[in-house]
Design a protein around this motif. Structure first.
Motif, short mmCIF file in Angstrom:
data_model
loop_
_atom_site.label_atom_id
_atom_site.label_comp_id
_atom_site.label_asym_id
_atom_site.label_seq_id
_atom_site.Cartn_x
_atom_site.Cartn_y
_atom_site.Cartn_z
N GLU A 52 2.04 -14.66 -3.03
CA GLU A 52 1.79 -13.73 -4.12
C GLU A 52 1.96 -12.33 -3.55
O GLU A 52 1.60 -12.09 -2.40
N VAL A 53 2.53 -11.42 -4.34
CA VAL A 53 2.69 -10.03 -3.90
C VAL A 53 1.88 -9.14 -4.85
O VAL A 53 2.11 -9.17 -6.06
N ILE A 54 0.92 -8.42 -4.31
CA ILE A 54 0.11 -7.54 -5.15
C ILE A 54 0.13 -6.10 -4.62
O ILE A 54 0.48 -5.87 -3.47
N THR A 55 -0.21 -5.17 -5.48
CA THR A 55 -0.21 -3.76 -5.10
C THR A 55 -1.64 -3.22 -5.05
O THR A 55 -2.36 -3.32 -6.04
N ALA A 56 -2.04 -2.71 -3.90
CA ALA A 56 -3.36 -2.05 -3.80
C ALA A 56 -3.21 -0.60 -4.25
O ALA A 56 -3.93 -0.12 -5.12
N PHE A 57 -2.26 0.09 -3.65
CA PHE A 57 -1.92 1.46 -4.06
C PHE A 57 -0.55 1.77 -3.46
O PHE A 57 -0.01 0.96 -2.70
N GLN A 58 0.02 2.90 -3.82
CA GLN A 58 1.34 3.30 -3.30
C GLN A 58 1.23 4.70 -2.73
O GLN A 58 1.33 5.69 -3.47
N LYS A 59 0.97 4.77 -1.43
CA LYS A 59 0.76 6.08 -0.81
C LYS A 59 1.48 6.17 0.52
O LYS A 59 1.60 5.19 1.26
N ASP A 60 1.90 7.38 0.84
CA ASP A 60 2.29 7.66 2.20
C ASP A 60 1.03 7.48 3.05
O ASP A 60 -0.07 7.86 2.64
N THR A 79 0.83 -1.21 0.00
CA THR A 79 0.00 0.00 0.00
C THR A 79 0.86 1.27 0.00
O THR A 79 0.33 2.37 0.07
N GLY A 80 2.17 1.10 -0.02
CA GLY A 80 3.07 2.26 0.05
C GLY A 80 3.72 2.33 1.43
O GLY A 80 3.92 1.32 2.08
N GLY A 81 4.05 3.54 1.86
CA GLY A 81 4.67 3.71 3.17
C GLY A 81 6.19 3.67 3.10
O GLY A 81 6.78 3.31 2.07
N THR A 82 6.80 4.01 4.20
CA THR A 82 8.26 4.09 4.29
C THR A 82 8.96 2.84 3.78
O THR A 82 9.99 2.92 3.10
#
Lengths: 162, 162, 162, 162
Positions: D47-55, D9-12
């Motif tokens: 499995e590795v999926i991306t929901a979103f990439q956000k701080d 989901t993003g983050g540091t």
């Protein structure tokens, strides 16, 4: 800028860890220079080749002759050799018959795979030499980059110095 | 071998990560050269000092004058400056009034704290230069070590080249 | 949260590289858990102690009795043991006389000093177990955290699995 | 052992460094869990999926609804979410409508790209939880793995604790 050829000969810099059971010892992996150059993303053209993969105490006269022949055949005149730390000066001596190329011998006190390895700095020194010099046999270790017959080694600590 | 003075001015190489809450940005930490030199365990004497800690786009004329003054005062004649990558040539130009010392400007495309950083190789190149050269203003980036007015930068990719 | 005691017994996770000349083999260094816990900056209280430093194929019955005695003496009931990967199940079996504490045995396939080590993930699994469980003898390797008599090992690949 | 789905989901933890010129800030790169799982070489399917990439300060109600919907659709019942550290509890609260799966939220105080990152230990804790638990919404940070409504955060230091 001229192309640089990196030659793997083994040594601490390239020691890796076997992934199987009952593994005591280290083994030699693919050239550490590949990983270092990937980080560097250099502006010069290069090639990484393997002469042999040996601990430097096991390198013999035949190996050194093979290395001389290999370098003679290269059209490139800037050579960086990664090498075990115990017989760098012996190999440099054997290579001193090559008078028209720049050869820098480097390596590491701890494998490049280690988080606290000196490998990248040492290879950096060798690349710096390749930018500045045209011929001669140099050794680059412990922050010292010098003609092979000028550099000394403290046999107690293993440190190279001027 | 002569002593080397490393001067921190900021830039990507020294960017670290704040340990607190709501931290978006990177911040400047202690000089990355300290960690690189600890790995190297060098045979030369050295000192690491901080001139300022700035992104190189924020370095102004006053900063550069301060840097010139700082270097003039040093008794040491081998200087390695770690610097942001965007204005290395501007700083080198400002430093070119210093004619009796060797100054190598280097830095990194990714912070030294990163596992895939180019910092150690670049600092290695600069140290190699300090072994071989006595005076002049050089830049060491992307595997190229050259006089500051000889090196170019591709403004699209950010890569330095000859 | 309760205090955790980390016990070093040797094994791949703690293998380091000698800094001297003519060094072929690795040696055991200070506990890798110290470096992992420094990165983690944990909210729990902990202590890191050394029982012995051995390759796990060399751990004998006497060592295991010593380990049992050491753990019996600890007032703490959450124990994480770092251990060589070849005899984790044998040590777990010997420790199964301890019924009132949680003991998690973990280690690594590559030394923690390696950039591509699994050590930190494995120690993380063990810490997760210490958060959730009160007693029992567990092994944590290859992403599997299970009671020691439930986990199996593929002797060809060295991988633990369920 | 059951399959685990890792959701980015993003983050540091996933912050990386842009390779171009005039780059001040970091950017989100590919999921750090990919690199951690490559080191681990796990015995479980994943499995590795991306929901979103956000701080995580920028994650809004809509994002959290999207995440709930995404997880509802997964046939897998073991979920590990990597997430910015500032709003883990808010996201956990939103996910608490999911009652038949295990969800562990984790992340890092320093990007996984950093040599001194806590990312691998934290993901290790989450994997440990996936081995031991069947349902519930957990947070794993600073060596603490607990139900999301049991864990607290010191807003001064950023540390999670029990």
């Amino acid at each position: 800028m001229e192309k640089i050829v990196f030659i793997q000969t083994g040594g601490t810099i390239d020691k890796d860890y076997p992934h199987t059971t009952k593994g005591w010892a280290f083994e030699f992996g693919e050239p550490a220079t590949n990983r270092i150059l990937e980080k560097l993303n250099p502006s010069f053209e290069y090639e990484v080749i393997t002469a042999f993969q040996k601990d430097s105490l096991e390198i013999n006269d035949e190996d050194r002759s093979k290395l001389v022949a290999l370098i003679h055949e290269l059209s490139c005149s800037k050579i960086i050799i990664t090498h075990g730390t115990d017989t760098m000066k012996e190999t440099a001596e054997a290579l001193s018959v090559i008078q028209d190329k720049l050869i820098v011998i480097t390596g590491a006190m701890r494998p490049e795979r280690f988080t606290n390895s000196d490998a990248a700095v040492n290879v950096g020194m060798a690349i710096g030499a390749a930018s500045l010099l045209d011929k001669g046999i140099y050794i680059a270790m412990h922050g010292v980059l010098a003609k092979h017959d000028m550099i000394k080694r403290n046999m107690e600590t293993g440190k190279y110095y001027l």
